[in-house]
Design a protein around this motif. Structure first.
Motif, PDB file in Angstrom:
ATOM      1  N   PHE A   1       1.846   1.828  -3.608  1.00  0.00           N
ATOM      2  CA  PHE A   1       0.639   2.193  -4.348  1.00  0.00           C
ATOM      3  C   PHE A   1       0.251   3.642  -4.068  1.00  0.00           C
ATOM      4  O   PHE A   1      -0.081   4.394  -4.990  1.00  0.00           O
ATOM      5  CB  PHE A   1      -0.514   1.260  -3.981  1.00  0.00           C
ATOM      6  N   ASP A   2       0.324   4.057  -2.801  1.00  0.00           N
ATOM      7  CA  ASP A   2      -0.006   5.448  -2.447  1.00  0.00           C
ATOM      8  C   ASP A   2       0.988   6.427  -3.072  1.00  0.00           C
ATOM      9  O   ASP A   2       0.590   7.484  -3.569  1.00  0.00           O
ATOM     10  CB  ASP A   2      -0.040   5.625  -0.930  1.00  0.00           C
TER      11      ASP A   2
ATOM     12  N   THR B   1      -2.270   9.360 -15.621  1.00  0.00           N
ATOM     13  CA  THR B   1      -2.701   8.092 -15.032  1.00  0.00           C
ATOM     14  C   THR B   1      -1.502   7.378 -14.420  1.00  0.00           C
ATOM     15  O   THR B   1      -0.341   7.673 -14.744  1.00  0.00           O
ATOM     16  CB  THR B   1      -3.332   7.177 -16.097  1.00  0.00           C
ATOM     17  N   LYS B   2      -1.798   6.422 -13.560  1.00  0.00           N
ATOM     18  CA  LYS B   2      -0.727   5.613 -12.976  1.00  0.00           C
ATOM     19  C   LYS B   2      -0.008   4.841 -14.085  1.00  0.00           C
ATOM     20  O   LYS B   2       1.218   4.709 -14.057  1.00  0.00           O
ATOM     21  CB  LYS B   2      -1.293   4.668 -11.916  1.00  0.00           C
TER      22      LYS B   2
ATOM     23  N   ALA C   1       1.338  10.342  -9.681  1.00  0.00           N
ATOM     24  CA  ALA C   1       0.545  10.446 -10.905  1.00  0.00           C
ATOM     25  C   ALA C   1      -0.468  11.584 -10.798  1.00  0.00           C
ATOM     26  O   ALA C   1      -0.660  12.348 -11.749  1.00  0.00           O
ATOM     27  CB  ALA C   1      -0.158   9.121 -11.183  1.00  0.00           C
ATOM     28  N   LYS C   2      -1.080  11.700  -9.633  1.00  0.00           N
ATOM     29  CA  LYS C   2      -2.062  12.778  -9.427  1.00  0.00           C
ATOM     30  C   LYS C   2      -1.388  14.143  -9.528  1.00  0.00           C
ATOM     31  O   LYS C   2      -1.912  15.064 -10.160  1.00  0.00           O
ATOM     32  CB  LYS C   2      -2.724  12.625  -8.060  1.00  0.00           C
TER      33      LYS C   2
ATOM     34  N   THR D   1       0.142   6.630  -6.756  1.00  0.00           N
ATOM     35  CA  THR D   1      -1.106   7.386  -6.921  1.00  0.00           C
ATOM     36  C   THR D   1      -0.859   8.876  -6.753  1.00  0.00           C
ATOM     37  O   THR D   1      -1.305   9.688  -7.578  1.00  0.00           O
ATOM     38  CB  THR D   1      -2.160   6.902  -5.905  1.00  0.00           C
ATOM     39  N   ASN D   2      -0.141   9.245  -5.718  1.00  0.00           N
ATOM     40  CA  ASN D   2       0.118  10.661  -5.453  1.00  0.00           C
ATOM     41  C   ASN D   2       0.994  11.302  -6.525  1.00  0.00           C
ATOM     42  O   ASN D   2       0.731  12.432  -6.961  1.00  0.00           O
ATOM     43  CB  ASN D   2       0.748  10.847  -4.077  1.00  0.00           C
TER      44      ASN D   2
ATOM     45  N   SER E   1       0.823  -1.219   0.000  1.00  0.00           N
ATOM     46  CA  SER E   1       0.000   0.000   0.000  1.00  0.00           C
ATOM     47  C   SER E   1       0.854   1.264   0.000  1.00  0.00           C
ATOM     48  O   SER E   1       0.438   2.281  -0.562  1.00  0.00           O
ATOM     49  CB  SER E   1      -0.953  -0.002   1.192  1.00  0.00           C
TER      50      SER E   1
END
Length: 80
Positions: free
Chosen positions: A13-14, A26-27, A20-21, A17-18, A10
């Motif tokens: 993944f976080d 996109t990831k 990419a954001k 995600t962050n 996780s």
């Protein structure tokens, strides 16, 4: 396009995600860009290693030439 499945914890993944954001992509796009950049990095590192090896060989060859000149510096001048 082909699909790649990635299992991750996780925390990773976080981060993904962050990042990419933050870039508003996109990831998947982030991963594609990351792999492309890493490939460029590996190419530069290989090139750097090749240049260093070539430089070492040139230094060794030049050292041999200098030794030959040093050994011959007084050739024919002993009686002068």
């Amino acid at each position: 396009m082909r699909t790649v499945t990635l299992k991750t914890d996780s925390i990773f993944f976080d981060k993904l995600t962050n990042l990419a954001k933050d870039l508003q992509i996109t990831k998947s796009e982030f991963i594609r860009r990351s792999v492309s950049e890493y490939e460029k990095y590996l190419h530069r590192e290989k090139l750097k290693t090749n240049i260093q090896e070539a430089s070492r060989k040139v230094r060794e060859a030049n050292l041999d030439i200098v030794k030959d000149f040093d050994a011959a510096i007084y050739d024919g001048l002993e009686n002068v």
